[in-house]
Write an enzyme that holds these catalytic residues in place. Structure first.
Site, short mmCIF file in Angstrom:
data_model
loop_
_atom_site.label_atom_id
_atom_site.label_comp_id
_atom_site.label_asym_id
_atom_site.label_seq_id
_atom_site.Cartn_x
_atom_site.Cartn_y
_atom_site.Cartn_z
NE ARG A 39 -2.80 0.47 3.41
CZ ARG A 39 -2.22 1.09 4.46
NH1 ARG A 39 -1.84 2.35 4.36
NH2 ARG A 39 -2.03 0.46 5.59
CE1 TYR A 66 -15.92 11.90 -16.23
CE2 TYR A 66 -14.79 11.79 -14.12
CZ TYR A 66 -15.53 11.18 -15.12
OH TYR A 66 -15.86 9.86 -15.00
CG ASP A 112 -8.07 15.78 -15.07
OD1 ASP A 112 -7.39 15.27 -15.98
OD2 ASP A 112 -9.07 15.23 -14.58
CE LYS A 134 -11.48 7.99 -19.09
NZ LYS A 134 -11.42 7.96 -17.66
#
Ligand SMILES: Cc1ncc(COP(=O)(O)O)c(C=O)c1O
Length: 409
Positions: A70, A124, A196, A221
């Site tokens: 983690r 978004y 972003d 993406k």
């Protein structure tokens, strides 16, 4: 652990548990050209002291150390290093999704009770949802404004935000924001800027070169690029923000798995070729749609008529305007949009972008679903708006498919 081999004395039960435990290959055995997948939750060190030091992220010889996945694993570290270099940052942190990267970036920027974020109104949809549903109830003031206009410096000065958050290309109307102006105005008031950069990728634009503090991507993406893995990445321009981001990422537990990191690194290797082709194809498709009788309007920054064409030529890689465009059907209804999507035979009507395949989405159904029709209208997203993420297929095939669907819808 001592180096003595005890395995010969082990029972079958114990051998089954401990057999095949990872030993790095000796150089003489041949090193793999591709980073292996380290599907390991935890890491063993040569001594308790080395383990103690590894908790600080470093081996006695100064290399990256791992303790518990983690907190980082070799596959996500390899991806982080590659994207740190690609974006020109001081370091990067990989996440299990783009939304996790955005959440961490906003927290790293300092959003907490009593602070204010100035965010682009063209974000978004789920990013607006994150601000409204997570940060606003935690005492953050959210101001959504047009950050793609000429008055952006005045807006920043008037609002005095702690954090400014925007996208390099807006969704779905592909508007651009003047990053140089924004970072200058932000730094004048001590605000942290977060961008972003999912739609542009470091191949087209490197926001840190324009003074931006934190860059995030939905790596799902273009970076991954093949529609087979979800992930996010945050790249920092400063060590202080990087350390904070790493701390939050570890606490939020939104880490990227070694398998996904492996796929993303593989995707990254062909990013420049894919984006190059996507930009060429998008330009051809945009020119075709511009003249089509069933199309009311086209939004693509590569076209001279786009309001931010000039800015795009300055901000984006020369002669490259991205693989994303949107257009409005002449009949501006949901029914017409659905009929158009149902006629497509090559372009996939699926909710994502940046893949090798051409993908069509209907923002009122997907990215902007949570907004009312009135809110969408205010943003300039009509009921006939279709977003197209142009893939790497042969351009003429994409055009033929769009043409037949436009004629028959
Ligand atoms: C611009 C942008 N940012 C962030 C996200 C969220 O990324 P993810 O789905 O990987 O969480 C998306 C997803 O479509 C996006 O388009």
């Amino acid at each position: 652990m001592t180096q003595t081999d005890h395995t010969a004395s082990w029972t079958l039960e114990t051998q089954l548990v401990h057999g095949g435990i990872c030993k790095p290959p000796a150089e003489s055995a041949g090193l793999p050209t591709v980073h292996p997948i380290y599907a390991s939750t935890t890491y063993v060190h040569n001594s308790a002291q080395a383990l103690d030091q590894a908790f600080n992220g470093i081996t006695p010889t100064g290399e990256q150390a791992y303790v518990y996945a983690r907190q980082g694993n070799p596959n996500s570290y390899a991806l982080e290093e590659a994207l740190k270099l690609a974006e020109g940052g001081v370091g990067a942190v990989a996440f299990g999704s783009g939304m996790a990267a955005i959440h961490t970036a906003l927290a790293t920027g300092g959003l907490s009770v009593g602070t204010k974020v100035l965010a682009s109104k063209d974000l978004y949809g789920p990013s607006i949802g994150l601000l409204r549903k997570v940060f606003q109830p935690a005492g953050v003031t959210i101001v959504l404004a047009d950050l793609c206009n000429e008055q952006v410096s005045q807006t920043i000065e008037a609002e005095q935000p702690d954090v400014i958050y925007l996208e390099t290309l807006s969704n779905p109307l592909v508007k651009l924001a003047d990053l140089d102006k924004i970072s200058a105005a932000a730094h004048a008031i001590g605000a942290i800027t977060i961008v972003d950069s999912t739609f542009t990728t470091p191949y087209l634009l490197r926001p840190i070169e324009h003074g931006i503090d934190l860059v995030v991507h939905s790596a799902t993406k273009y970076i991954s690029g093949h529609g087979d893995s979800n992930g996010g990445i945050l790249i920092s321009a400063s060590n202080a923000l990087l350390d904070q981001a790493r701390t939050y990422a570890t606490m939020f537990g939104a880490m990227l798995s070694p398998f996904e990191a492996h796929l993303m690194l593989r995707g990254l290797r062909t990013l420049s070729l894919r984006v190059e082709r996507q930009c060429q194809n998008a330009m051809q498709v945009a020119c075709f749609l511009q003249k089509h009788p069933a199309v009311e309007r086209i939004h693509y920054p590569g076209l001279a008529q786009h309001p931010h064409h000039e800015l795009a030529t300055h901000l984006l890689k020369r002669e490259h305007f991205g693989g994303l465009l949107s257009f409005e059907l002449r009949e501006q209804t949901r029914e017409a949009a659905y009929r158009f999507m149902d006629q497509l035979t090559l372009c996939l009507p699926a909710t994502t972008l940046g893949d090798v395949f051409s993908l069509v989405s209907y923002p009122p159904m997907s990215s902007h679903r949570s907004l009312s029709q009135h809110e969408r209208q205010e943003m300039g997203i009509t009921e006939g708006c279709i977003r197209l993420s142009v893939g790497i297929e042969y351009a003429e095939d994409i055009i033929r498919d769009l043409d037949q669907a436009l004629q028959r819808h």
